[in-house]
Design a protein around this motif. Structure first.
Motif, PDB file in Angstrom:
ATOM      1  N   CYS A 124     -68.397  71.527-100.671  1.00  0.00           N
ATOM      2  CA  CYS A 124     -69.607  70.842 -99.987  1.00  0.00           C
ATOM      3  C   CYS A 124     -70.450  70.134-101.141  1.00  0.00           C
ATOM      4  CB  CYS A 124     -70.517  72.100 -99.350  1.00  0.00           C
ATOM      5  SG  CYS A 124     -69.841  73.115 -98.188  1.00  0.00           S
ATOM      6  N   THR A 125     -70.882  70.695-102.111  1.00  0.00           N
ATOM      7  CA  THR A 125     -71.772  69.885-103.184  1.00  0.00           C
ATOM      8  C   THR A 125     -70.997  68.789-103.999  1.00  0.00           C
ATOM      9  OG1 THR A 125     -72.758  72.064-103.325  1.00  0.00           O
ATOM     10  CG2 THR A 125     -73.094  70.312-105.279  1.00  0.00           C
ATOM     11  N   THR A 126     -69.847  69.208-104.279  1.00  0.00           N
ATOM     12  CA  THR A 126     -69.143  67.915-105.205  1.00  0.00           C
ATOM     13  C   THR A 126     -68.649  66.703-104.110  1.00  0.00           C
ATOM     14  OG1 THR A 126     -68.485  69.491-106.816  1.00  0.00           O
ATOM     15  CG2 THR A 126     -67.180  67.488-106.682  1.00  0.00           C
ATOM     16  N   THR A 127     -68.301  67.275-102.949  1.00  0.00           N
ATOM     17  CA  THR A 127     -67.840  66.112-102.258  1.00  0.00           C
ATOM     18  C   THR A 127     -68.985  65.324-101.629  1.00  0.00           C
ATOM     19  OG1 THR A 127     -66.066  67.590-101.204  1.00  0.00           O
ATOM     20  CG2 THR A 127     -67.035  65.769 -99.863  1.00  0.00           C
ATOM     21  N   THR A 128     -70.202  66.037-101.409  1.00  0.00           N
ATOM     22  CA  THR A 128     -71.534  65.089-101.047  1.00  0.00           C
ATOM     23  C   THR A 128     -72.101  64.444-102.128  1.00  0.00           C
ATOM     24  OG1 THR A 128     -72.221  67.172 -99.880  1.00  0.00           O
ATOM     25  CG2 THR A 128     -73.757  65.534-100.062  1.00  0.00           C
ATOM     26  N   LEU A 129     -71.924  64.682-103.195  1.00  0.00           N
ATOM     27  CA  LEU A 129     -72.377  63.839-104.493  1.00  0.00           C
ATOM     28  C   LEU A 129     -71.450  62.707-104.877  1.00  0.00           C
ATOM     29  CD1 LEU A 129     -73.945  66.713-106.752  1.00  0.00           C
ATOM     30  CD2 LEU A 129     -75.188  65.199-105.260  1.00  0.00           C
ATOM     31  N   LEU A 130     -70.080  63.138-104.915  1.00  0.00           N
ATOM     32  CA  LEU A 130     -69.186  62.065-105.018  1.00  0.00           C
ATOM     33  C   LEU A 130     -69.270  60.962-104.046  1.00  0.00           C
ATOM     34  CD1 LEU A 130     -65.835  63.850-105.454  1.00  0.00           C
ATOM     35  CD2 LEU A 130     -66.971  62.394-107.188  1.00  0.00           C
ATOM     36  N   ARG A 132     -72.329  60.027-102.545  1.00  0.00           N
ATOM     37  CA  ARG A 132     -73.432  59.675-102.752  1.00  0.00           C
ATOM     38  C   ARG A 132     -73.287  58.593-103.911  1.00  0.00           C
ATOM     39  NH1 ARG A 132     -76.832  57.123-104.529  1.00  0.00           N
ATOM     40  NH2 ARG A 132     -79.074  57.492-104.605  1.00  0.00           N
ATOM     41  N   TYR A 133     -72.717  58.969-105.042  1.00  0.00           N
ATOM     42  CA  TYR A 133     -72.657  57.941-106.180  1.00  0.00           C
ATOM     43  C   TYR A 133     -71.516  56.787-105.775  1.00  0.00           C
ATOM     44  CZ  TYR A 133     -74.910  61.674-108.668  1.00  0.00           C
ATOM     45  OH  TYR A 133     -75.807  62.665-109.177  1.00  0.00           O
ATOM     46  N   PHE A 134     -70.536  56.982-105.254  1.00  0.00           N
ATOM     47  CA  PHE A 134     -69.402  55.922-105.118  1.00  0.00           C
ATOM     48  C   PHE A 134     -69.672  55.348-103.775  1.00  0.00           C
ATOM     49  CE2 PHE A 134     -67.100  58.728-108.213  1.00  0.00           C
ATOM     50  CZ  PHE A 134     -66.541  57.863-108.983  1.00  0.00           C
ATOM     51  N   GLY A 135     -70.439  55.851-102.815  1.00  0.00           N
ATOM     52  CA  GLY A 135     -70.900  55.334-101.552  1.00  0.00           C
ATOM     53  C   GLY A 135     -71.457  54.297-101.792  1.00  0.00           C
ATOM     54  N   GLU A 136     -72.960  54.722-102.608  1.00  0.00           N
ATOM     55  CA  GLU A 136     -73.688  53.530-102.945  1.00  0.00           C
ATOM     56  C   GLU A 136     -73.067  52.229-103.502  1.00  0.00           C
ATOM     57  OE1 GLU A 136     -78.138  52.987-105.119  1.00  0.00           O
ATOM     58  OE2 GLU A 136     -76.697  54.824-105.917  1.00  0.00           O
ATOM     59  N   ALA A 137     -72.162  52.501-104.497  1.00  0.00           N
ATOM     60  CA  ALA A 137     -71.635  51.333-105.215  1.00  0.00           C
ATOM     61  C   ALA A 137     -70.802  50.570-104.349  1.00  0.00           C
ATOM     62  CB  ALA A 137     -70.792  51.964-106.388  1.00  0.00           C
ATOM     63  N   MET A 138     -69.996  51.460-103.354  1.00  0.00           N
ATOM     64  CA  MET A 138     -69.111  50.698-102.470  1.00  0.00           C
ATOM     65  C   MET A 138     -70.263  49.808-101.487  1.00  0.00           C
ATOM     66  SD  MET A 138     -66.352  53.692-101.527  1.00  0.00           S
ATOM     67  CE  MET A 138     -65.257  54.070-102.698  1.00  0.00           C
ATOM     68  N   LYS A 139     -71.014  50.281-101.128  1.00  0.00           N
ATOM     69  CA  LYS A 139     -72.176  49.626-100.038  1.00  0.00           C
ATOM     70  C   LYS A 139     -72.721  48.328-100.749  1.00  0.00           C
ATOM     71  CE  LYS A 139     -76.702  50.623 -97.712  1.00  0.00           C
ATOM     72  NZ  LYS A 139     -77.498  51.403 -97.590  1.00  0.00           N
ATOM     73  N   GLN A 140     -73.040  48.632-102.034  1.00  0.00           N
ATOM     74  CA  GLN A 140     -73.527  47.392-102.693  1.00  0.00           C
ATOM     75  C   GLN A 140     -72.467  46.260-102.919  1.00  0.00           C
ATOM     76  OE1 GLN A 140     -74.693  48.694-106.516  1.00  0.00           O
ATOM     77  NE2 GLN A 140     -76.808  49.570-105.800  1.00  0.00           N
ATOM     78  N   ARG A 141     -71.294  46.350-103.109  1.00  0.00           N
ATOM     79  CA  ARG A 141     -69.964  45.598-102.907  1.00  0.00           C
ATOM     80  C   ARG A 141     -69.643  44.932-101.732  1.00  0.00           C
ATOM     81  NH1 ARG A 141     -67.920  49.503-106.819  1.00  0.00           N
ATOM     82  NH2 ARG A 141     -66.315  50.095-105.352  1.00  0.00           N
ATOM     83  N   GLY A 142     -70.083  45.846-100.637  1.00  0.00           N
ATOM     84  CA  GLY A 142     -69.718  45.506 -99.204  1.00  0.00           C
ATOM     85  C   GLY A 142     -68.245  46.083 -99.040  1.00  0.00           C
ATOM     86  N   LYS A 143     -67.728  46.779 -99.463  1.00  0.00           N
ATOM     87  CA  LYS A 143     -66.300  47.363 -99.304  1.00  0.00           C
ATOM     88  C   LYS A 143     -65.923  48.874 -99.873  1.00  0.00           C
ATOM     89  CE  LYS A 143     -64.140  45.036-103.115  1.00  0.00           C
ATOM     90  NZ  LYS A 143     -62.648  44.261-103.486  1.00  0.00           N
ATOM     91  N   GLY A 144     -65.068  49.307 -99.152  1.00  0.00           N
ATOM     92  CA  GLY A 144     -64.772  50.740 -99.718  1.00  0.00           C
ATOM     93  C   GLY A 144     -64.116  51.801 -98.752  1.00  0.00           C
ATOM     94  N   ARG A 145     -63.393  52.505 -99.108  1.00  0.00           N
ATOM     95  CA  ARG A 145     -62.704  53.591 -98.412  1.00  0.00           C
ATOM     96  C   ARG A 145     -63.090  55.051 -98.862  1.00  0.00           C
ATOM     97  NH1 ARG A 145     -63.370  49.710 -95.882  1.00  0.00           N
ATOM     98  NH2 ARG A 145     -61.631  48.226 -95.045  1.00  0.00           N
ATOM     99  N   ILE A 146     -63.457  55.841 -98.269  1.00  0.00           N
ATOM    100  CA  ILE A 146     -63.722  57.387 -98.656  1.00  0.00           C
ATOM    101  C   ILE A 146     -62.883  58.150 -97.696  1.00  0.00           C
ATOM    102  CG2 ILE A 146     -65.260  59.337 -98.783  1.00  0.00           C
ATOM    103  CD1 ILE A 146     -67.320  57.073 -99.954  1.00  0.00           C
TER     104      ILE A 146
END
Length: 196
Positions: A124-130, A132-146
């Protein structure tokens, strides 16, 4: 057509896939398949010997970059450490696969509290925080897959799997909500519920 092909290869060479639990099982399968597609691999696990062997094998077989990061993903600082490492190394993570997990098969009252806490933090915690951090960076770039690994057990919460099933149900619910938050940003979130 050939130009598009080489552009695709160039993009893959610049892109990284980070896979947790990559030293064996499904995580290793994901790492091999993404390496075959041309992605550079960041393999993460708490099994240092196996992890180094995996990275070496991927480099040799697929001629890509493969980095092994040994860490205990149940530590609450693990997600931030991984994100900071990728940032400092200039590894742009296009694909994040949160796959690391631990199966607890025991009745709740017979399971050590420390193991319960470790399992919940890992799932739960690690998945959520991963995310959070990588999702924000992907959002800023406008692309990504989780891709987050849940489990078929969320629909059949057997005795002996109470904590495991519940933590995996969290991953599915969290992923669905997070996917809606990032709708139309170019970032997709997927929860996988394998039966095996």
């Amino acid at each position: 057509l050939l130009c598009h092909f080489f552009n695709f290869l160039y993009i893959c060479r610049m892109s990284y896939a980070l896979i947790t639990g990559a030293s064996s099982g499904m995580g290793l399968c994901y790492a091999k398949e993404l390496a075959r597609m041309g992605y550079n691999i960041i393999a993460v696990s708490n099994q240092p010997t196996e992890l180094e062997a995996v990275a070496a094998s991927l480099r040799t077989e697929y001629a890509i970059e493969a980095h092994a990061i040994y860490t205990d993903l149940a530590e609450r600082s693990a997600a931030k450490m991984l994100f900071d490492r990728c940032q400092s190394e200039g590894w742009e993570v296009e694909i994040l696969i949160s796959n690391a997990g631990m199966l607890l098969f025991s009745t709740l009252t017979n399971t050590a509290p420390e193991r319960l806490a470790t399992s919940i933090d890992l799932h739960c915690t690690t998945t959520t925080l991963l995310c959070r951090y990588f999702g924000e960076a992907m959002k800023q770039r406008g692309k990504g897959r989780i891709l987050n690994m849940s489990s078929y057990s969320i629909w059949m919460p057997f005795p002996g799997l109470a904590a495991y099933s519940a933590s995996k149900a969290y991953i599915k619910s969290f992923s669905e909500a997070f996917a809606k938050e990032l709708r139309k940003t170019g970032v997709t979130i997927t929860a996988i519920c394998p039966a095996g």
